[in-house]
Design an enzyme around this catalytic site. Structure first.
Site, short mmCIF file in Angstrom:
data_model
loop_
_atom_site.label_atom_id
_atom_site.label_comp_id
_atom_site.label_asym_id
_atom_site.label_seq_id
_atom_site.Cartn_x
_atom_site.Cartn_y
_atom_site.Cartn_z
N SER A 175 -19.87 -10.56 -40.90
CA SER A 175 -20.95 -9.62 -41.20
C SER A 175 -21.19 -9.53 -42.71
CB SER A 175 -20.66 -8.25 -40.57
OG SER A 175 -21.85 -7.52 -40.40
N LYS B 299 -34.52 16.72 -37.33
CA LYS B 299 -33.55 16.94 -38.40
C LYS B 299 -32.11 16.71 -37.93
CE LYS B 299 -32.08 18.08 -42.45
NZ LYS B 299 -32.17 17.08 -43.51
#
Length: 336
Positions: A147, A199
């Protein structure tokens, strides 16, 4: 002056002296005291060059190492050890950039990857070294270069992997734990006051809506495409060639060789020898950057660190308090 007053003054003086001493010790750890002390002694640098192989000092090879999860955890305390120090590694890259005697770089990579931002910072600095200094960068992959570990390897002129190397895992991941039902079983209720509908998205206290998952997927896809572009540019591959193996799968060294992700099978020694031969650097000195434990600041830090080291329980508690569990995008393989 009576005896009681004298005794009281003596006690007050002792307490004052003790308080000043404690505050001084605390300030040592909160300021750049050691750095300032080393500046006065002419030893301001916290890194020094360790010569691995002697040779021509006007034409040298820098050996850099990324070992551990690529993440910026800040400057570790004097009693804390970290596998990978991001700020220190970036300083080493800057040192290579500014040193005219460095004619080549060996980058040893042994990491499962890490943060998207940190990986990008390393990548950009390596590109700058290649473009401004016009010197070769060879990568030697260790047991794992997955990765983000592959992300920082991609711009290299040549990549060596070992047969047992785990690499690939090309992609982006973002994870969170939804513990809402677990909390419900224990009678725990969450009260949330928020300024907008999303949120608290991906916050772990409620399932994400389809709309929110689509938002996050868009972020992931954008970062993934950038990762693919990095490999296309670094390996001179087409998008189709990259995406054949860029689905998150891991590959062994020989698989990566067949896929075009690495150039040769070989260890670190083979990588160094190849760089020397390919670029006429047979006589070049090989050096690495090492943290300087000979400076006054480092020596005092080690001594005080061993004397004032907190308990194991305190260290664990401090880590829990200071670590955020907020989800973020990662170029990371495995659970670390």
């Amino acid at each position: 002056m009576n005896t009681k007053r004298v005794v009281a003054l003596i006690i007050a003086a002792v307490l004052l002296f003790f308080s000043i001493g404690i505050n001084t010790i605390i300030s040592i750890f909160k300021t750049d005291f050691f750095t300032s002390f080393d500046n006065l002694m002419g030893t301001e640098s916290l890194t020094y060059e360790n010569v691995v192989e002697t040779g021509d000092l006007t034409s040298r090879i820098a050996h850099l190492t990324v070992d551990g999860v690529i993440q910026d955890v800040g400057e570790p305390s004097i009693w804390e050890t970290v596998d990978y120090n991001h700020q220190l590694f970036m300083e080493q890259l800057d040192a290579v950039l500014e040193d005219d005697t460095v004619k080549g770089v060996i980058l040893s990579v042994n990491t499962p990857g890490g943060g998207v931002i940190e990986s990008e910072e390393i990548y950009q600095k390596l590109l700058k070294i290649k473009e401004e200094k016009q010197i070769p960068i060879y990568v030697s992959m260790g047991s794992m270069a997955a990765s983000g570990g592959y992300y920082i390897s991609a711009p290299a002129d040549k990549i060596f992997a070992q047969r047992e190397t785990i690499t690939g895992s090309i992609g982006v991941i973002m994870q969170s734990i939804n513990y809402g039902k677990l909390a419900e079983n224990f009678g725990v209720e969450f009260e949330t006051i928020k300024s907008g509908e999303h949120k608290d998205m991906f916050g772990g206290v409620r399932p994400s809506t389809k709309e929110e998952l689509a938002m996050l997927q868009e972020m992931i896809d954008e970062s993934y495409e950038h990762f693919v572009d990095i490999i296309e540019a670094g390996r001179n591959m087409s998008e189709a060639q990259v995406k054949k193996v860029a689905d998150g799968r891991v590959l062994g060294g020989t698989q990566a060789l067949r896929a075009g992700l690495v150039d040769e099978i070989g260890n670190e020694e083979a990588t160094i020898n190849a760089l020397r031969t390919d670029y006429g650097l047979e006589d070049a000195a090989l050096f690495e950057y090492t943290k300087d434990t000979s400076s006054w600041g480092s020596l005092l830090g080690v001594k005080l660190g061993s004397m004032l080291r907190p308990s194991a329980e305190s260290e664990v508690l401090s880590k829990i308090i200071s670590t955020t569990n907020s989800p973020r995008m990662m170029y990371l393989y495995g659970d670390y």
